[in-house]
Design an enzyme around this catalytic site. Structure first.
Site, short mmCIF file in Angstrom:
data_model
loop_
_atom_site.label_atom_id
_atom_site.label_comp_id
_atom_site.label_asym_id
_atom_site.label_seq_id
_atom_site.Cartn_x
_atom_site.Cartn_y
_atom_site.Cartn_z
CD GLU A 35 -3.03 -1.02 0.16
OE1 GLU A 35 -3.03 -0.04 -0.60
OE2 GLU A 35 -3.85 -1.96 0.06
NE ARG B 185 -3.61 2.83 -0.84
CZ ARG B 185 -4.88 2.73 -0.49
NH1 ARG B 185 -5.55 3.80 -0.12
NH2 ARG B 185 -5.52 1.59 -0.50
CG ASP C 92 -6.22 -7.28 -7.37
OD1 ASP C 92 -5.20 -7.62 -6.74
OD2 ASP C 92 -6.98 -6.37 -6.97
CD GLU D 99 -10.69 -1.42 -8.56
OE1 GLU D 99 -11.86 -1.05 -8.22
OE2 GLU D 99 -9.72 -1.33 -7.78
CB THR E 135 -1.95 -1.25 -9.22
OG1 THR E 135 -3.26 -1.81 -9.10
CG2 THR E 135 -1.28 -1.17 -7.85
C1 DMJ Z 1 -6.21 0.58 -4.99
O1 DMJ Z 1 -5.45 0.82 -3.88
C2 DMJ Z 1 -5.43 -0.11 -6.06
O2 DMJ Z 1 -6.06 0.06 -7.28
C3 DMJ Z 1 -5.23 -1.56 -5.79
O3 DMJ Z 1 -4.58 -2.22 -6.83
C4 DMJ Z 1 -6.55 -2.22 -5.56
N1 DMJ Z 1 -7.35 -1.55 -4.59
C5 DMJ Z 1 -7.45 -0.13 -4.60
C6 DMJ Z 1 -8.62 0.44 -5.34
O4 DMJ Z 1 -9.75 -0.29 -5.36
#
Ligand code: DMJ
Length: 658
Positions: free
Chosen positions: A289, A293, A422, A558, A647
């Site tokens: 995370e 981020r 995912d 998403e 992501t």
């Molecule tokens: C985000 O922190 C990122 O996209 C992660 O890959 C999946 N979950 C959240 C958003 O839903």
């Protein structure tokens, strides 16, 4: 050996107990005199020796001791106690230094020599929002036919772009700035953004984009007023929640502000980063995370703004996350204490999540490229190489857990493209793109996995025959699909755009329709976290069924993310219209009048969606950013041939093949 003989009177204290100072002084002196010369010399030598040792050990131990003492005092003063953290535990690595102290003292944690300040003005000065022009068209659709029909040529290298393109006033020269890291590179890299001398006219923003800007401002108002510098806004209680205590929403939102042209907001947030963002904190953060981020957010903001501050902060957090890789298998632990330099798995297991350990690569690889320090890339590449060779996959599909001691997959037999797996698939493709489409193992794993999806996880629902991605548990198919899986149509489309088979684009088109239906078939027009699809037609039943425990919506990105890719690559306006509907429903059911948006508990109850009182940082970092990009007709607004999104929707430059 020294022997001292006392006379009986002296021993008795001259006829009784006499402890006066004068007597003691006299008696000591007398004893000293009674010693032989040799005895006296030995004693003097011993004293001298002890004194020298004392001085030496004071200089070598005293300072660190002093600073450790001060540090733990500081920690106690400023940081909440972390449950379960034993403060007495020695650090695996020396505690990282403060950002402004000399990192050179700890070579293992030291970044390379800082790069020269880029020859650009700092961030916001590059932002030039010109008055909207409404006659702008989507200039060039990305070569759809080429993309769809071309076979895969993993070795084929694209010629670097010759022209300098501009984007919102910033000129980007990725071909000059995107060398992949190699052992030869010692000089740090420049950011993508360079001085705005040769600018193209910025494309004006349209009404829908303005609506996104308005939504962002509303969200920011709440954050600024009630949660400034904290991780997440609690818009209803007008307060905040803390996860890592690192201003998560603010950092996640930096590049969105830049892209939306919010100059003042960006400037104010920048000041907070410069003055208040401190990573020298006794706090456990989740490696994944904080990488996607914080590290991702800082790196992309550095590229967009050209402001060295963000690179310095990125290096600092990158170094502090490195202890996570000190495991027997080199598969990183899930948690790192960024102040103490220690890492550990969750308390209940020594497993890490597969998606987490395989979705930090874009960021660490880019950090290596920028700093010229290979250690970041080496650590994350090792993880990918290891996972590439592992058994336990099912036609390219991976289990959800991996053990940090043995390096083996655990909990075998369960396969999903949702939570915990995912972004493994997403980062296979995106690393391949980032590295100039040369790393064949990544492509192989990606192609195999998509075949695995087709073989084991694809099904069609009733009555609308929507194609969806279910899950497989020990040979049993479940028609369950997380909203998280809706990243897949966008990723498939990106692959097709990069020359992969046209089938992938077809599948992307089918899946994005399904993801849209996950919104459209629900009472509020907002998707729940998880849906179950009906495999058999039943009167009065839609395709999508929702269980009570799954009917929350966390403002996730998403679906709009995939809509953005689909619109970029097809130009089909229906994708913009679908995104527009979703934005309106967010406004209708999740907007809090006093500022901010909230996740909700019940997407099936329009009269009371049960606000949860939390605005996730990815709403600003991802959801609104992708909305803004979806509504734009400017393909140079984060050109997908030059940038790859991590992501968490932070764009990083694509390295041009060497
Ligand atoms: C985000 O922190 C990122 O996209 C992660 O890959 C999946 N979950 C959240 C958003 O839903």
């Amino acid at each position: 050996f020294i022997s001292v003989t006392l006379s009986p009177e002296e021993a008795a204290g001259a006829g009784g107990y006499n402890n006066s100072k004068a007597w003691r002084r006299r008696s000591c002196w007398r004893k000293w005199k009674q010693l032989s010369r040799l005895q006296r010399s030995v004693i003097l030598f011993l004293f001298a020796f002890l004194a020298v040792c004392g001085v030496i050990s004071y200089t070598s131990v005293g300072e660190p001791w002093k600073s450790l003492t001060n540090k733990s005092l500081d920690d106690q003063r400023t940081e909440p106690e972390i449950p379960g953290l034993k403060l007495a535990n020695p650090a695996v690595l020396p505690a990282p230094q403060k950002a402004d102290t000399n990192l050179g003292d700890y070579p293992e944690l030291s970044p390379q020599k800082p790069p020269k300040a880029p020859h650009v003005q700092r961030g916001p000065s590059n932002l030039q929002i010109k008055p909207p022009r409404r006659d702008v068209r989507l200039k060039a659709r990305h070569d759809r036919s080429r993309v769809a029909e071309e076979p895969i040529h993993p070795d084929k290298e694209e010629k670097p772009e010759k022209s300098v393109i501009s984007w919102r006033g910033a000129v980007i020269e990725p071909d000059q700035s995107t060398e992949p890291p190699s052992s030869k590179i010692k000089e740090p890299e420049k950011p993508s953004s360079v001085e705005a001398e040769d600018q193209k006219e910025p494309v004006p923003i349209n009404d829908r984009q303005l609506a996104v800007v308005e939504a962002f401002r509303h969200a920011w108002k709440g954050y600024r007023e009630f949660a400034w510098g904290h991780d997440e806004l609690k818009p209803l209680s007008k307060s905040y929640s803390e996860w890592f205590g690192l201003g998560l929403t603010l950092i996640d939102a930096l590049d969105t502000m830049w892209i939306l042209g919010l100059k003042e907001e960006f400037e104010e947030a920048r000041k907070w980063v410069a003055n208040d963002l401190v990573f020298d904190k006794n706090v456990d953060v989740n490696l994944f995370e904080s990488t996607i981020r914080i590290l991702g957010g800082l790196l992309s903001t550095y590229h967009l703004s050209g402001d060295n501050l963000f690179l310095e902060k990125a290096k600092d957090i990158g170094n502090r996350l490195m202890p996570a890789f000190k495991t027997p298998s080199k598969i990183p632990y899930s948690d790192v204490n960024i102040g103490r330099g220690t890492a550990h798995p969750p308390r209940w297991t020594s497993d890490s999540t597969v998606a987490e350990v395989t979705s930090i690569q874009l960021e660490f690889r880019e950090l290596s490229r920028l700093t010229g320090d290979e250690k970041f890339q080496k650590a994350v590449d090792e993880v990918m190489k290891h996972v590439h060779t592992l058994s336990g996959k099912n036609d390219g599909l991976v289990p959800m857990f991996i053990n940090t001691n043995s390096g083996q997959f655990t909990h075998l037999g369960v396969y999903t493209l949702g939570a915990r797996a995912d972004s493994y698939y997403e980062y296979l493709l995106k690393q391949w793109i980032q590295g100039g489409r040369k790393e064949n193992e990544l492509l192989e794993d990606y192609m195999r996995a998509i075949e695995g999806v087709k073989k084991h996880l694809l099904q069609r629902s009733q009555p609308k025959k929507l194609t969806f991605v279910g899950e497989l548990a020990h040979g049993h198919f479940s028609a369950k699909m997380d909203h998280l899986v809706c990243f897949l149509p966008g990723t498939l489309a990106l692959g097709a755009h990069n020359g992969l088979t046209a089938d992938h684009m077809k599948l992307a088109e089918a899946l994005i329709e399904t993801c849209y239906q996950m919104y459209a078939q629900v009472e509020t027009g907002l998707s729940p976290e998880i849906v179950h699809f009906n495999l058999h037609a039943q009167k009065g039943h839609k395709d999508v069924e929702i269980k009570p425990a799954d009917r929350h919506n966390l403002l996730r990105p998403e679906t709009v993310e995939s809509l953005f890719y689909m619109y970029r690559f097809t130009g089909d306006k229906k994708y913009q219209d679908w995104g527009w509907e979703i934005l309106q429903n967010f406004n209708k059911y999740t907007r809090v009048p006093t500022g901010g948006y909230t996740s909700i508990n019940n997407v099936q109850n329009p009269s009371n969606p049960e606000p949860r009182d939390k605005m996730e940082s990815f709403f600003l970092g991802e959801t609104l950013k992708y909305m803004f990009l979806l509504f734009s007709d400017d393909i140079d607004l984060i050109n997908l041939d030059k940038y790859v999104f991590n992501t968490e929707a932070h764009p990083l430059p694509i390295w041009v093949p060497a």
